[in-house]
Design a protein around this motif. Sequence first.
Motif, mmCIF file in Angstrom:
data_model
loop_
_atom_site.group_PDB
_atom_site.id
_atom_site.type_symbol
_atom_site.label_atom_id
_atom_site.label_comp_id
_atom_site.label_asym_id
_atom_site.label_seq_id
_atom_site.Cartn_x
_atom_site.Cartn_y
_atom_site.Cartn_z
ATOM 1 N N GLY A 177 53.912 -30.941 14.055
ATOM 2 C CA GLY A 177 53.513 -31.869 12.990
ATOM 3 C C GLY A 177 53.794 -33.328 13.323
ATOM 4 N N MET A 178 54.290 -33.559 14.539
ATOM 5 C CA MET A 178 54.639 -34.941 14.888
ATOM 6 C C MET A 178 53.873 -35.445 16.113
ATOM 7 N N ALA A 179 53.726 -36.760 16.157
ATOM 8 C CA ALA A 179 53.129 -37.405 17.324
ATOM 9 C C ALA A 179 54.205 -37.585 18.386
ATOM 10 N N VAL A 180 53.824 -37.372 19.627
ATOM 11 C CA VAL A 180 54.725 -37.640 20.758
ATOM 12 C C VAL A 180 54.052 -38.715 21.605
ATOM 13 N N THR A 181 54.724 -39.847 21.746
ATOM 14 C CA THR A 181 54.099 -40.990 22.434
ATOM 15 C C THR A 181 55.069 -41.568 23.459
ATOM 16 N N MET B 283 71.074 -34.588 26.646
ATOM 17 C CA MET B 283 69.837 -34.712 27.458
ATOM 18 C C MET B 283 68.802 -33.705 26.967
ATOM 19 N N ILE B 284 67.632 -34.201 26.645
ATOM 20 C CA ILE B 284 66.535 -33.329 26.231
ATOM 21 C C ILE B 284 65.800 -32.879 27.494
ATOM 22 N N ARG B 285 65.480 -31.587 27.590
ATOM 23 C CA ARG B 285 64.737 -31.164 28.784
ATOM 24 C C ARG B 285 63.324 -30.685 28.473
ATOM 25 N N LYS B 286 63.016 -30.548 27.167
ATOM 26 C CA LYS B 286 61.668 -30.092 26.841
ATOM 27 C C LYS B 286 61.276 -30.533 25.429
ATOM 28 N N ILE B 287 60.035 -30.927 25.277
ATOM 29 C CA ILE B 287 59.476 -31.205 23.958
ATOM 30 C C ILE B 287 58.268 -30.286 23.818
ATOM 31 N N VAL B 288 58.181 -29.557 22.696
ATOM 32 C CA VAL B 288 57.067 -28.615 22.530
ATOM 33 C C VAL B 288 56.344 -28.853 21.198
ATOM 34 N N ASN B 289 55.096 -28.374 21.145
ATOM 35 C CA ASN B 289 54.300 -28.331 19.914
ATOM 36 C C ASN B 289 53.978 -29.695 19.302
ATOM 37 N N GLY B 290 54.041 -30.724 20.088
ATOM 38 C CA GLY B 290 53.738 -32.056 19.559
ATOM 39 C C GLY B 290 52.265 -32.389 19.701
ATOM 40 N N LEU B 291 51.851 -33.468 19.010
ATOM 41 C CA LEU B 291 50.507 -34.006 19.216
ATOM 42 C C LEU B 291 50.694 -35.126 20.241
ATOM 43 N N ILE B 292 50.240 -34.861 21.463
ATOM 44 C CA ILE B 292 50.581 -35.752 22.578
ATOM 45 C C ILE B 292 49.590 -36.905 22.701
ATOM 46 N N TYR B 293 50.104 -38.110 22.527
ATOM 47 C CA TYR B 293 49.338 -39.327 22.824
ATOM 48 C C TYR B 293 49.920 -39.850 24.124
ATOM 49 N N ASP B 294 49.163 -39.763 25.206
ATOM 50 C CA ASP B 294 49.788 -40.041 26.510
ATOM 51 C C ASP B 294 49.837 -41.510 26.897
ATOM 52 N N GLY B 295 49.302 -42.373 26.029
ATOM 53 C CA GLY B 295 49.345 -43.814 26.313
ATOM 54 C C GLY B 295 48.039 -44.351 26.877
ATOM 55 N N SER B 296 47.193 -43.460 27.392
ATOM 56 C CA SER B 296 45.955 -43.911 28.045
ATOM 57 C C SER B 296 44.875 -44.287 27.046
ATOM 58 N N GLY B 297 45.032 -43.877 25.779
ATOM 59 C CA GLY B 297 43.998 -44.121 24.780
ATOM 60 C C GLY B 297 43.072 -42.933 24.602
ATOM 61 N N ARG B 298 43.281 -41.878 25.410
ATOM 62 C CA ARG B 298 42.414 -40.710 25.239
ATOM 63 C C ARG B 298 42.845 -39.904 24.004
ATOM 64 N N GLU B 299 41.979 -39.004 23.568
ATOM 65 C CA GLU B 299 42.275 -38.221 22.360
ATOM 66 C C GLU B 299 43.540 -37.397 22.545
ATOM 67 N N PRO B 300 44.324 -37.263 21.483
ATOM 68 C CA PRO B 300 45.588 -36.523 21.610
ATOM 69 C C PRO B 300 45.326 -35.023 21.705
ATOM 70 N N PHE B 301 46.309 -34.292 22.176
ATOM 71 C CA PHE B 301 46.210 -32.832 22.255
ATOM 72 C C PHE B 301 47.559 -32.220 21.898
ATOM 73 N N ILE B 302 47.492 -30.967 21.419
ATOM 74 C CA ILE B 302 48.740 -30.258 21.109
ATOM 75 C C ILE B 302 49.350 -29.796 22.433
ATOM 76 N N GLY B 303 50.604 -30.068 22.606
ATOM 77 C CA GLY B 303 51.253 -29.674 23.855
ATOM 78 C C GLY B 303 52.683 -30.148 23.915
ATOM 79 N N GLY B 304 53.181 -30.282 25.127
ATOM 80 C CA GLY B 304 54.566 -30.691 25.293
ATOM 81 C C GLY B 304 54.818 -31.236 26.673
ATOM 82 N N LEU B 305 56.085 -31.448 26.957
ATOM 83 C CA LEU B 305 56.425 -31.940 28.285
ATOM 84 C C LEU B 305 57.830 -31.512 28.670
ATOM 85 N N GLU B 306 58.055 -31.511 29.963
ATOM 86 C CA GLU B 306 59.365 -31.170 30.499
ATOM 87 C C GLU B 306 59.973 -32.389 31.183
ATOM 88 N N ILE B 307 61.292 -32.467 31.082
ATOM 89 C CA ILE B 307 62.016 -33.637 31.594
ATOM 90 C C ILE B 307 63.122 -33.181 32.545
#
Length: 533
Positions: free
Chosen positions: A54-58, A1-25
């Motif tokens: 260096g990777m996209a997170v989608t 089980m992954i509980r955190k993703i960090v340092n990604g280029l976040i494409y949140d699905g909405s179509g807005r511009e991506p940002f560097i960040g992460g998420l917690e699960i």
Amino acid sequence: MIRKIVNGLIYDGSGREPFIGGLEIEDGRIVKVFEGACEAAEEAAGGEVIDAKGMAVTPGFVDIHRHHDVAVLHDPEFGQLELAQGITTAVAGNCGLAPVPNAPERMAEQFSYIEPCLGKMPEDNTLHLMSDYMAALDGRELPLNVATLVGAGACATAAMGYESRSFTPEEREKAVGYIKDAMEAGALGMSFGIMYTPECYLSQEDLAAMAAECGRHGGMVSCHVRGEGDSLLSSVDEILEICRTAEVPLNISHFKAVGLQNWGHALGHAIEKIEAAQADGQKVTVDVYPYTGGATTVMTLIPPCVTEGKPLSYLGTPEGAAHLRSEIYKKQPGWDNMVESIGWDRIIIGSVTLEKNAFCSGKSVAQIADELGMDPCEWIGQLIAEEDGKVGGILMSMSPEDVDRVMLLPYAAVISDSLYGGGDNPHPRLYGSFPKIIREYVMERGLMTMEQAIRKMTAMPAERVGLVDRGYLKEGYAADINIFDPAAVRDMATFTKSKQLAEGIAYTLIGGEVAAAASRKTSGAYGRLLKRK
Ligand SMILES: [Zn+2]
């Protein structure tokens, strides 16, 4: 089980511009999305943190148009080629075609008809209603999430068989009852395949009655229209009218214009009709797969007037061959004649069931007829008779400019329309549709931005079918996630060598679990049946 993703280029699905960040699960859900880079190394303890530098997170890709209805039940390989392309949710029951509902006494005939598109159902099948089918999948561990539409063609076949007429009042009631059963069991909506029998013979009232039942339960209608060639415009008018009457949202499936004579102009007129309906307040959308060839059963090549009331063996007789030849090169009012509009050299055999015919997979009918010294029309008649109609075909029927034009419509979602009929050379869209968008449309040709492309493969399709907790990287949403270097993503499947898994998606998570790494399925099964909420 992954509980955190960090340092990604976040494409949140909405179509807005991506940002560097992460998420917690937590517990399979996204509990926090945050901006900014962080030191990952210290946190990467226990392999529970992914440093996506260096990777996209989608969001995981959502394919609302596949035909895995049978494969999900019976194919032990199901999941591999889907996860290789980052698909985390797939919707079946499209184009009206489905194994359920079925009437026990007509089940064999129905299974035979759908086999080129959906694959082989076992003869000892005990699933008859959509609610039986959903119950069979519910609670099962699946390699990816699946959901389903209820197919109007299956409902019509179960209600009256392959008759060339509209419903009697009793049959209509029965068909509507099948829709009700499916919607109550949690189907997302319904699909029409008005091009196929027996739906093509139903009245507008019959079709609207089924659509209205779906609408009453809050579902949507996805429609393979009556004709995509010479009759595209009247076919679009027809389904717009049916869904307006039934007051149900409409999605036009694999929207395209086929036939050389229609390239370039027919589509523009169809788009005008759709956008006029949208301006009038009707909910209408389309979807599209990124290939210029389509795939279906070769039965769609045979003018219905030739086989009406006759067994398929008729096509293998001299009389049947002569009859076919007299009709197949003519325009047929109200029916799209693909042989007449694209020619035998653009019709490729995809799948057959008999070993003796295996040699023709991947070759055009023109080429095969030439090799055998036969007339192409006589040969296809003989093949259909021998195979009892169970032949899948690939039709190179679309213009690249038209495909691009549809792809760029702001309301066009990406789909694959994957068929699971088997054979040595299925349509490459089965293996490559989603990576192809990233490789070709975003990276190579720059026709759309990555955020636009991601939206078309995630939030847009999920919202369209009412999957309320999928398609976005947002708090509360399921942790279905892809992580990849866009430059590494590759669809490997081609029209002549299609059975090749996609490459380049570093991680695919389903509910926070690693369902695939380096585009290869892991041993776990983290998906489940999703129902309409
Ligand atoms: Zn279709």
